[in-house]
Motif scaffolding. Structure first.
Motif, PDB file in Angstrom:
ATOM      1  N   SER A 562      53.764 -40.197 -32.707  1.00  0.00           N
ATOM      2  CA  SER A 562      53.557 -38.888 -33.334  1.00  0.00           C
ATOM      3  C   SER A 562      54.469 -38.659 -34.532  1.00  0.00           C
ATOM      4  O   SER A 562      54.454 -37.586 -35.132  1.00  0.00           O
ATOM      5  CB  SER A 562      53.775 -37.773 -32.292  1.00  0.00           C
ATOM      6  OG  SER A 562      52.858 -37.893 -31.225  1.00  0.00           O
ATOM      7  N   GLY A 563      55.280 -39.653 -34.851  1.00  0.00           N
ATOM      8  CA  GLY A 563      56.186 -39.512 -35.981  1.00  0.00           C
ATOM      9  C   GLY A 563      57.510 -38.868 -35.642  1.00  0.00           C
ATOM     10  O   GLY A 563      58.303 -38.576 -36.539  1.00  0.00           O
ATOM     11  N   ASN A 564      57.763 -38.662 -34.355  1.00  0.00           N
ATOM     12  CA  ASN A 564      59.043 -38.091 -33.939  1.00  0.00           C
ATOM     13  C   ASN A 564      60.079 -39.197 -33.769  1.00  0.00           C
ATOM     14  O   ASN A 564      59.747 -40.301 -33.332  1.00  0.00           O
ATOM     15  CB  ASN A 564      58.885 -37.323 -32.615  1.00  0.00           C
ATOM     16  CG  ASN A 564      57.875 -36.198 -32.727  1.00  0.00           C
ATOM     17  OD1 ASN A 564      57.914 -35.409 -33.672  1.00  0.00           O
ATOM     18  ND2 ASN A 564      56.960 -36.124 -31.767  1.00  0.00           N
ATOM     19  N   THR A 565      61.315 -38.901 -34.083  1.00  0.00           N
ATOM     20  CA  THR A 565      62.366 -39.904 -33.993  1.00  0.00           C
ATOM     21  C   THR A 565      62.632 -40.264 -32.540  1.00  0.00           C
ATOM     22  O   THR A 565      62.966 -39.412 -31.723  1.00  0.00           O
ATOM     23  CB  THR A 565      63.661 -39.396 -34.643  1.00  0.00           C
ATOM     24  OG1 THR A 565      63.417 -39.134 -36.037  1.00  0.00           O
ATOM     25  CG2 THR A 565      64.763 -40.429 -34.519  1.00  0.00           C
ATOM     26  N   LEU A 566      62.451 -41.544 -32.242  1.00  0.00           N
ATOM     27  CA  LEU A 566      62.754 -42.041 -30.910  1.00  0.00           C
ATOM     28  C   LEU A 566      64.228 -42.409 -30.820  1.00  0.00           C
ATOM     29  O   LEU A 566      64.899 -42.139 -29.833  1.00  0.00           O
ATOM     30  CB  LEU A 566      61.881 -43.253 -30.597  1.00  0.00           C
ATOM     31  CG  LEU A 566      61.797 -43.714 -29.152  1.00  0.00           C
ATOM     32  CD1 LEU A 566      61.246 -42.606 -28.268  1.00  0.00           C
ATOM     33  CD2 LEU A 566      60.905 -44.964 -29.044  1.00  0.00           C
ATOM     34  N   LYS A 567      64.731 -43.031 -31.908  1.00  0.00           N
ATOM     35  CA  LYS A 567      66.153 -43.347 -31.954  1.00  0.00           C
ATOM     36  C   LYS A 567      66.564 -43.655 -33.386  1.00  0.00           C
ATOM     37  O   LYS A 567      65.859 -44.328 -34.121  1.00  0.00           O
ATOM     38  CB  LYS A 567      66.482 -44.540 -31.054  1.00  0.00           C
ATOM     39  CG  LYS A 567      67.984 -44.861 -30.998  1.00  0.00           C
ATOM     40  CD  LYS A 567      68.295 -45.937 -29.983  1.00  0.00           C
ATOM     41  CE  LYS A 567      69.801 -46.211 -29.920  1.00  0.00           C
ATOM     42  NZ  LYS A 567      70.132 -47.243 -28.898  1.00  0.00           N
ATOM     43  N   ASP A 568      67.704 -43.122 -33.765  1.00  0.00           N
ATOM     44  CA  ASP A 568      68.364 -43.473 -35.025  1.00  0.00           C
ATOM     45  C   ASP A 568      69.412 -44.542 -34.718  1.00  0.00           C
ATOM     46  O   ASP A 568      70.144 -44.418 -33.736  1.00  0.00           O
ATOM     47  CB  ASP A 568      69.059 -42.260 -35.650  1.00  0.00           C
ATOM     48  CG  ASP A 568      68.106 -41.435 -36.501  1.00  0.00           C
ATOM     49  OD1 ASP A 568      67.276 -42.038 -37.198  1.00  0.00           O
ATOM     50  OD2 ASP A 568      68.186 -40.200 -36.445  1.00  0.00           O
ATOM     51  N   PHE A 569      69.475 -45.558 -35.561  1.00  0.00           N
ATOM     52  CA  PHE A 569      70.473 -46.603 -35.376  1.00  0.00           C
ATOM     53  C   PHE A 569      71.503 -46.485 -36.501  1.00  0.00           C
ATOM     54  O   PHE A 569      71.291 -46.991 -37.600  1.00  0.00           O
ATOM     55  CB  PHE A 569      69.820 -47.982 -35.385  1.00  0.00           C
ATOM     56  CG  PHE A 569      68.895 -48.213 -34.224  1.00  0.00           C
ATOM     57  CD1 PHE A 569      69.355 -48.756 -33.048  1.00  0.00           C
ATOM     58  CD2 PHE A 569      67.556 -47.869 -34.315  1.00  0.00           C
ATOM     59  CE1 PHE A 569      68.505 -48.968 -31.965  1.00  0.00           C
ATOM     60  CE2 PHE A 569      66.690 -48.076 -33.253  1.00  0.00           C
ATOM     61  CZ  PHE A 569      67.163 -48.622 -32.071  1.00  0.00           C
ATOM     62  N   ALA A 570      72.580 -45.801 -36.218  1.00  0.00           N
ATOM     63  CA  ALA A 570      73.637 -45.640 -37.216  1.00  0.00           C
ATOM     64  C   ALA A 570      74.449 -46.930 -37.298  1.00  0.00           C
ATOM     65  O   ALA A 570      74.495 -47.713 -36.340  1.00  0.00           O
ATOM     66  CB  ALA A 570      74.538 -44.466 -36.838  1.00  0.00           C
ATOM     67  N   PRO A 571      75.096 -47.189 -38.440  1.00  0.00           N
ATOM     68  CA  PRO A 571      75.963 -48.369 -38.529  1.00  0.00           C
ATOM     69  C   PRO A 571      77.051 -48.330 -37.466  1.00  0.00           C
ATOM     70  O   PRO A 571      77.589 -47.260 -37.153  1.00  0.00           O
ATOM     71  CB  PRO A 571      76.551 -48.263 -39.939  1.00  0.00           C
ATOM     72  CG  PRO A 571      75.570 -47.434 -40.706  1.00  0.00           C
ATOM     73  CD  PRO A 571      75.029 -46.434 -39.711  1.00  0.00           C
ATOM     74  N   THR A 572      77.365 -49.488 -36.907  1.00  0.00           N
ATOM     75  CA  THR A 572      78.432 -49.611 -35.925  1.00  0.00           C
ATOM     76  C   THR A 572      79.573 -50.382 -36.574  1.00  0.00           C
ATOM     77  O   THR A 572      79.508 -51.606 -36.708  1.00  0.00           O
ATOM     78  CB  THR A 572      77.945 -50.335 -34.659  1.00  0.00           C
ATOM     79  OG1 THR A 572      76.803 -49.655 -34.130  1.00  0.00           O
ATOM     80  CG2 THR A 572      79.033 -50.383 -33.608  1.00  0.00           C
ATOM     81  N   CYS A 573      80.589 -49.673 -37.007  1.00  0.00           N
ATOM     82  CA  CYS A 573      81.648 -50.278 -37.822  1.00  0.00           C
ATOM     83  C   CYS A 573      83.025 -49.970 -37.250  1.00  0.00           C
ATOM     84  O   CYS A 573      83.227 -48.953 -36.579  1.00  0.00           O
ATOM     85  CB  CYS A 573      81.566 -49.776 -39.261  1.00  0.00           C
ATOM     86  SG  CYS A 573      79.966 -50.075 -40.076  1.00  0.00           S
ATOM     87  N   GLU A 574      83.978 -50.876 -37.546  1.00  0.00           N
ATOM     88  CA  GLU A 574      85.354 -50.697 -37.101  1.00  0.00           C
ATOM     89  C   GLU A 574      86.280 -51.392 -38.092  1.00  0.00           C
ATOM     90  O   GLU A 574      86.012 -52.518 -38.524  1.00  0.00           O
ATOM     91  CB  GLU A 574      85.541 -51.286 -35.702  1.00  0.00           C
ATOM     92  CG  GLU A 574      86.950 -51.146 -35.160  1.00  0.00           C
ATOM     93  CD  GLU A 574      87.125 -51.793 -33.788  1.00  0.00           C
ATOM     94  OE1 GLU A 574      88.234 -51.735 -33.236  1.00  0.00           O
ATOM     95  OE2 GLU A 574      86.139 -52.373 -33.284  1.00  0.00           O
ATOM     96  N   GLN A 575      87.374 -50.744 -38.427  1.00  0.00           N
ATOM     97  CA  GLN A 575      88.377 -51.349 -39.309  1.00  0.00           C
ATOM     98  C   GLN A 575      89.154 -52.373 -38.488  1.00  0.00           C
ATOM     99  O   GLN A 575      89.883 -52.022 -37.566  1.00  0.00           O
ATOM    100  CB  GLN A 575      89.308 -50.284 -39.869  1.00  0.00           C
ATOM    101  CG  GLN A 575      90.176 -50.758 -41.021  1.00  0.00           C
ATOM    102  CD  GLN A 575      89.415 -50.844 -42.339  1.00  0.00           C
ATOM    103  OE1 GLN A 575      88.452 -50.118 -42.554  1.00  0.00           O
ATOM    104  NE2 GLN A 575      89.841 -51.751 -43.212  1.00  0.00           N
ATOM    105  N   VAL A 576      89.020 -53.654 -38.827  1.00  0.00           N
ATOM    106  CA  VAL A 576      89.638 -54.701 -38.008  1.00  0.00           C
ATOM    107  C   VAL A 576      90.844 -55.324 -38.697  1.00  0.00           C
ATOM    108  O   VAL A 576      91.541 -56.154 -38.082  1.00  0.00           O
ATOM    109  CB  VAL A 576      88.614 -55.795 -37.648  1.00  0.00           C
ATOM    110  CG1 VAL A 576      87.482 -55.211 -36.821  1.00  0.00           C
ATOM    111  CG2 VAL A 576      88.077 -56.480 -38.900  1.00  0.00           C
ATOM    112  N   MET A 577      91.106 -54.957 -39.941  1.00  0.00           N
ATOM    113  CA  MET A 577      92.308 -55.415 -40.645  1.00  0.00           C
ATOM    114  C   MET A 577      92.614 -54.413 -41.740  1.00  0.00           C
ATOM    115  O   MET A 577      91.721 -53.687 -42.195  1.00  0.00           O
ATOM    116  CB  MET A 577      92.100 -56.817 -41.231  1.00  0.00           C
ATOM    117  CG  MET A 577      91.175 -56.876 -42.438  1.00  0.00           C
ATOM    118  SD  MET A 577      90.923 -58.552 -43.076  1.00  0.00           S
ATOM    119  CE  MET A 577      89.754 -59.164 -41.854  1.00  0.00           C
ATOM    120  N   PRO A 578      93.862 -54.352 -42.159  1.00  0.00           N
ATOM    121  CA  PRO A 578      94.197 -53.432 -43.255  1.00  0.00           C
ATOM    122  C   PRO A 578      93.419 -53.787 -44.512  1.00  0.00           C
ATOM    123  O   PRO A 578      93.149 -54.959 -44.794  1.00  0.00           O
ATOM    124  CB  PRO A 578      95.701 -53.652 -43.445  1.00  0.00           C
ATOM    125  CG  PRO A 578      96.182 -54.217 -42.155  1.00  0.00           C
ATOM    126  CD  PRO A 578      95.050 -55.045 -41.632  1.00  0.00           C
TER     127      PRO A 578
END
Length: 781
Positions: A562-578
């Protein structure tokens, strides 16, 4: 359709009225007499609808359910690229449901005219049609056919569609009066609980129109390359004629029969006054072949413009519980749920990747080429390409294994990544404060004892034999710049004794690269673990994103039917070094592109990279990136038996390889692909590593001649150095402006080192009687 000339008259569209119910009872009684069935027995299940007490009429009919649940119809799932272009469809039945309002009026008129012209006037049963069909059937030996209303046809299609066993499928199609009675019972329930428009809409969406097209929308797209809402009268007549015999009247395989059937529909429309006979005759004169504009309906990833990216998307989503509790449920949702899957692929980049890989490695070579593109800072997967096409023809080099992604998503084990793993030790060394200018003497071969390598649990406990790395690039004394740019094995082996194994391994894991416990040995930094292009591209994207690691993301959003959002996939990010650590890595690796092994591959944007070559030259790599795009290219030797072999002595992509290296075999594939997409990338430079945070950063001394002391100070400081005013010198330069610097412009210094500038007096003292010319220089004024 408000008049007979527009469509047959219709009854009110609400729930079934008393008159229509009574009509059903009378009809059933009449049919029962003709059929030789006890009138009371047949009329009983429907008499209650006319107000007769259920307790007096229900006995004997317990095997006939009161109603039929109309389950949602399966619809094909569509997969789109980052710009909204369709790249693949997945379906068990090629169907796209549309509301009745999105189906053209000519189509509605045509289907009603030919299948049930009194549809809007009668109830679930067309008495005249049923009696006429019954008499015909008796004359033909008792066969049960014809006479069904659109509602009854919809019931039959629903029973067949929802049948889950062979017995249920057989019961839905058997030529018996029992089936007819069952269908009529359900049809009356549908007429009671739904409007005529609802029934017609479901009928047009469930009906099979032939050549794999289910429902009027899929049929319109397939046969005429247009939406159902845009069908004209001639096209509508063609489709309306197909439902009676979709195979026999297939306009592609049987155009003559299809045209004859279409003309029958046109004649019927003229007979009912929907169009004039003159117009019907004119339309009938149009050959059906001239009206067709057949459009293929690809199904599955193999027919996609990006087959292995599509395959990755499917396998990635099969692991997401949002589509179902089990893999089986998720696959059913993917193939039947009518989903809209919006992905991250860029078809321009995919095209560039495909061209570069196919130019570099042929499908039937004793080698496999692969390439992946990932956007730093988001993890968005822009392209996946490999040299062996998707398919089952092994003689043509085809395969269903996806060598560009991790085994969990592609079933391939991957390949040793060679010296590309050295970057994890490099980053750890920088993070631990080891100056970039640190020098290490690196002989051709060296022996290092096991206990010289520190693990997270103490000294490494190996077999006691230690490690004897050897260079392929010669011996010498190197710092972190030159040792990395020339990829010196004995340099990095000794650097690892300074960093220890613990932090580099933990950093690799944080950057998405898994090193199995059994392979966590000192030599792991030479890439003895299997990897894939996507894994290496997303890892190096971490450096490009200044230490921000993002998991690979092939999908941004999934919508339901029906065009309704089933799921949004946002970026999965983490700062792993300075960020400063990543800046220093970038500063070193850009040297690979500006004077090292990658110099011939450099593009017109600032870039950095690292080569990788495994033992026996069985796999070679080049992983390079700009601040906006990370790309990993790989070529691995593999024979027709699936065994890994050396690339040395092979002809790959029509070029003979005497000795394979990352820069000479995988590198050109990277360079071609990146050059092709360079115009899509902005000119963004890497951030200069700060000298107050990263010791020993080597930076080019800027040219400050002609500047004011204030401007020179700002320029030198911005480059990461300490600026010092050395006073004045005699010079022809404008008095008060900078005449020179020490070291001179173009020299390499570590960040934080001092650059001294000298200002001009604007005066050059005479020499030899005042006839000599003055000289600019660093002499004191």
């Amino acid at each position: 359709m408000s008049s007979p000339s527009q469509r047959p008259p219709k009854a009110p569209r609400g729930r079934l009225g008393t008159g229509r119910v009574a009509s059903h009872v009378a009809v059933m009684a009449a049919v029962a007499v003709v059929m030789g069935v006890l009138t009371a027995c047949l009329a009983i299940p429907f008499a209650g609808l006319a107000g007769v007490a259920a307790k007096d009429v229900s006995e004997g009919m317990v095997n006939l359910p009161e109603s039929l649940e109309a389950k949602d119809l399966s619809q094909k799932t569509r997969i789109y690229d980052v710009n909204g272009n369709l790249i693949a469809s997945l379906y068990d039945q090629n169907r796209i449901n549309v509301p009745l309002g999105s189906i053209s009026r000519p189509m509605v008129k045509a289907i009603v005219a030919i299948e049930d012209y009194r549809f809007y006037d009668h109830g679930a049963l067309d008495l005249k049609g049923t009696l006429r069909a019954f008499i015909t059937n008796q004359a033909n030996g008792g066969a049960v056919q014809g006479g069904s209303s659109i509602t009854q046809q919809m019931v039959k299609q629903t029973l067949l569609y929802q049948a889950e066993t062979d017995e249920e499928k057989a019961a839905a199609t058997e030529e018996t009066y029992a089936r007819k009675i069952r269908e009529l019972r359900y049809a009356i329930a549908f007429e009671k609980n739904h409007t005529k428009d609802w029934i017609l809409e479901r009928y047009l969406n469930i009906a099979y129109f032939g050549d794999g097209a289910f429902g009027v929308q899929a049929a319109a797209v397939h046969f005429f390359s247009k939406n159902a809402n845009d069908l004209n009268l001639l096209e509508a007549a063609t489709l309306a004629g197909l439902v009676k015999n979709p195979v026999g009247y297939d306009p592609i395989d049987n155009p003559e029969r299809a045209e004859s059937r279409r003309n029958v529909v046109l004649d019927r429309l003229a007979q009912l006054g929907v169009l004039s006979e003159k117009k019907a005759d004119r339309l009938k004169g149009t050959p059906i072949k001239k009206t067709l504009k057949v459009k293929a309906s690809p199904n599955g990833c193999q027919q996609s413009s990006a087959p292995f990216f599509c395959d990755y998307v499917v396998n990635w989503l099969l692991k997401d519980p949002v589509l179902g509790d089990t893999v089986k449920e998720r696959r059913r949702t993917l193939n039947n749920g009518g989903l809209q899957i919006h992905t991250t692929i860029d078809l321009d980049m995919q095209k560039a990747a495909d061209q570069a890989v196919s130019d570099g490695v042929n499908p039937t070579d004793q080698a496999i080429g692969g390439l992946a593109m990932v956007e730093p800072g988001s993890g968005d997967v822009r392209a996946l390409s490999q040299s062996r096409p998707m398919g089952k023809d092994k003689a043509a080099g085809q395969t269903y294994l996806n060598y560009t992604v991790p085994k969990a998503y592609g079933d391939a084990n991957g390949f040793q990544a060679g010296s590309t793993f050295k970057a994890f030790v490099l980053a750890s060394a920088i993070n631990q404060g080891i100056p970039l200018s640190t020098t290490i003497s690196a002989p051709q071969t060296i022996h290092l004892d096991d206990d010289e390598f520190e693990t997270c649990d103490g000294p490494y406990a190996g077999d006691g034999k230690g490690w004897d790395p050897e260079n392929s690039t010669g011996a010498g004394t190197y710092n972190l710049y030159t040792g990395t740019q020339e990829s010196v094995n004995t340099f990095f082996a000794q650097l690892e004794t300074q960093t220890g194994m613990c932090e580099p391994l933990e950093l690799a894991d944080a950057m998405g690269v898994d090193v199995p416990v059994a392979q966590q040995v000192p030599s792991w930094i030479l890439g003895v673990s299997d990897a894939d292009p996507l894994t290496m591209a997303q890892a190096y994207a971490t450096f490009a994103a200044r230490g921000l690691h993002c998991d690979p993301r092939p999908v941004t959003e999934v919508l339901d039917s029906s065009g309704n959002t089933l799921k949004d996939f946002a970026p999965t990010c983490e700062q792993v070094m300075p960020g400063a650590t990543a800046d220093a890595v970038n500063d070193i690796l850009r040297g690979v592109m500006e004077g090292g092994f990658g110099a011939p591959l450099a593009i017109d944007k600032p870039s950095a990279g690292k080569t990788g070559t495994t033992n026996s030259n069985m796999a070679v790599w080049f992983v390079g990136y700009t601040p906006e795009l990370a790309t990993a290219s790989m070529v691995a030797g593999a024979n027709e038996f699936g065994e890994w072999v050396t690339l040395n002595g092979q002809t790959v992509g029509d070029s003979y390889i005497s000795s394979a290296f990352g820069s000479t075999v995988a590198g050109p594939i990277w360079g071609q692909a990146m050059a092709a997409v360079s115009s899509k990338l902005d000119y963004v430079d890497f951030t200069t590593p700060p000298g107050d945070e990263i010791a020993g950063v080597l930076t080019t001394v800027p040219d400050v001649t002609g500047m004011s002391p204030e401007e020179a100070t700002q320029t030198i400081t911005s480059a990461g150095f300490t600026a010092a005013d050395g006073g004045q010198v005699n010079s022809e330069a404008t008095a008060g402006s900078v005449a020179s610097s020490s070291p001179d412009a173009g020299a390499q210094l570590s960040s934080g080192d001092t650059v001294t500038f000298y200002t001009s007096t604007g005066y050059v003292p005479p020499s030899n009687g005042g006839k000599g010319k003055g000289r600019g220089g660093k002499g004191r004024g």
